[in-house]
Write a protein that holds these residues in place. Structure first.
Motif, PDB file in Angstrom:
ATOM      1  N   UNK A 200      -1.413 -11.331   2.024  1.00 27.54           N
ATOM      2  CA  UNK A 200      -0.416 -10.431   1.434  1.00 27.54           C
ATOM      3  C   UNK A 200      -0.440 -10.480  -0.085  1.00 27.54           C
ATOM      4  N   UNK A 201      -0.540  -9.296  -0.686  1.00 27.73           N
ATOM      5  CA  UNK A 201      -0.345  -9.114  -2.122  1.00 27.73           C
ATOM      6  C   UNK A 201       0.812  -8.139  -2.290  1.00 27.73           C
ATOM      7  N   UNK A 202       1.973  -8.664  -2.675  1.00 25.88           N
ATOM      8  CA  UNK A 202       3.174  -7.855  -2.864  1.00 25.88           C
ATOM      9  C   UNK A 202       3.240  -7.464  -4.334  1.00 25.88           C
ATOM     10  N   UNK A 203       2.808  -6.246  -4.635  1.00 24.92           N
ATOM     11  CA  UNK A 203       2.785  -5.808  -6.034  1.00 24.92           C
ATOM     12  C   UNK A 203       2.805  -4.292  -6.092  1.00 24.92           C
ATOM     13  N   UNK A 204       3.452  -3.795  -7.152  1.00 28.76           N
ATOM     14  CA  UNK A 204       3.573  -2.355  -7.325  1.00 28.76           C
ATOM     15  C   UNK A 204       4.941  -1.853  -6.939  1.00 28.76           C
ATOM     16  N   UNK A 205       5.501  -1.006  -7.831  1.00 30.92           N
ATOM     17  CA  UNK A 205       6.798  -0.392  -7.585  1.00 30.92           C
ATOM     18  C   UNK A 205       6.666   1.110  -7.826  1.00 30.92           C
ATOM     19  N   UNK A 206       7.781   1.796  -7.943  1.00 29.55           N
ATOM     20  CA  UNK A 206       7.735   3.254  -8.047  1.00 29.55           C
ATOM     21  C   UNK A 206       6.806   3.727  -9.168  1.00 29.55           C
ATOM     22  N   UNK A 207       6.851   3.057 -10.329  1.00 33.43           N
ATOM     23  CA  UNK A 207       6.142   3.551 -11.503  1.00 33.43           C
ATOM     24  C   UNK A 207       4.671   3.145 -11.566  1.00 33.43           C
ATOM     25  N   UNK A 208       4.267   2.132 -10.787  1.00 34.74           N
ATOM     26  CA  UNK A 208       2.880   1.666 -10.896  1.00 34.74           C
ATOM     27  C   UNK A 208       2.240   1.474  -9.514  1.00 34.74           C
ATOM     28  N   UNK A 209       2.734   2.218  -8.555  1.00 30.95           N
ATOM     29  CA  UNK A 209       2.270   2.101  -7.170  1.00 30.95           C
ATOM     30  C   UNK A 209       0.762   2.341  -7.055  1.00 30.95           C
TER      31      UNK A 209
END
Length: 233
Positions: A200-209
């Protein structure tokens, strides 16, 4: 269709497009709907549109929301992810009620979660939060201290070390966004090479998905693009 349902579809389409650009199966990237500050009605709307995983930052708000959602959808099988800072006095309810924790940065916190996870529940899925940008204001273990922490957490009972999480310094340039996520992916691959069974790599949100998916994210944490702008009281 509700606004939330339309937004969910747009986010799923964006994930699929980025995955295909990265030559990855879209199914390899999971969407975590960050429902903090939004009420149970918003979660129910998303759940009825097929969303099954929800991220919460504030413990009491989350527990109240979980109870309301369970009451309204008793047969639902939603996964709840804790993605906020963890204080020592909050570990027991987190261990008792959540399926995932993304923000472990100290062995002491991991040990408490391990001790307090009820024996009748599945192992608690853990991501270690890494301060990838070295910001003084950000939580997370320093990259140099990560291997020792990962080895220690991997040995704790009732926990399952799944991978890494980061919230890099905000950037608008996709190249700079990708650079930070690539640094996290390299750390992840180094731990895998040491024999840790991470997935699992949990990364990225609305602006940098998009940048996150291009660099290997397996979970993206999206809130405002699904639920709208937040209003903090």
């Amino acid at each position: 269709m509700s606004t939330i349902e339309l937004n969910l579809q747009a986010v799923r389409d964006a994930i699929a497009q980025a995955a295909l650009e990265a030559r990855r199966p879209p199914a390899d990237v999971s969407l975590l709907a960050v429902s903090k500050t939004f009420g149970a009605d918003a979660v129910l709307d998303a759940a009825r549109a097929g969303q099954t995983a929800f991220g919460e930052n504030y413990l009491q708000e989350a527990l109240d929301k979980m109870a309301a959602v369970k009451l309204a959808l008793p047969q639902s099988d939603l996964a709840w992810h804790f993605i906020g800072p963890i204080q020592s006095n909050k570990t027991r309810p987190i261990a008792e009620h959540f399926d995932w924790v993304h923000t472990v940065e100290r062995e002491k916190i991991a040990a408490r979660l391990s001790e307090q996870r009820p024996a009748g529940l599945p192992d608690l899925n853990i991501c270690l939060q890494v301060n990838i940008s070295g910001e003084a204001s950000k939580s997370g273990v320093a990259p140099g201290d990560l291997p020792a922490l990962a080895r220690a957490v991997a040995l704790l009972p009732r926990l399952r070390l799944r991978g890494l999480m980061a919230i890099p310094e905000p950037e608008t340039d996709v190249t700079l966004q990708r650079r930070a996520f690539a640094q996290l992916r390299v750390l992840y691959e180094q731990l895998q090479a040491e024999g840790l069974a991470l997935d699992t790599l949990s990364m990225g949100m609305s602006a940098d998905l998009r940048a996150a998916v291009l660099e290997g994210a397996t979970i993206v944490r999206v809130g405002s693009a699904i639920f709208g702008s937040r209003h903090y009281s």
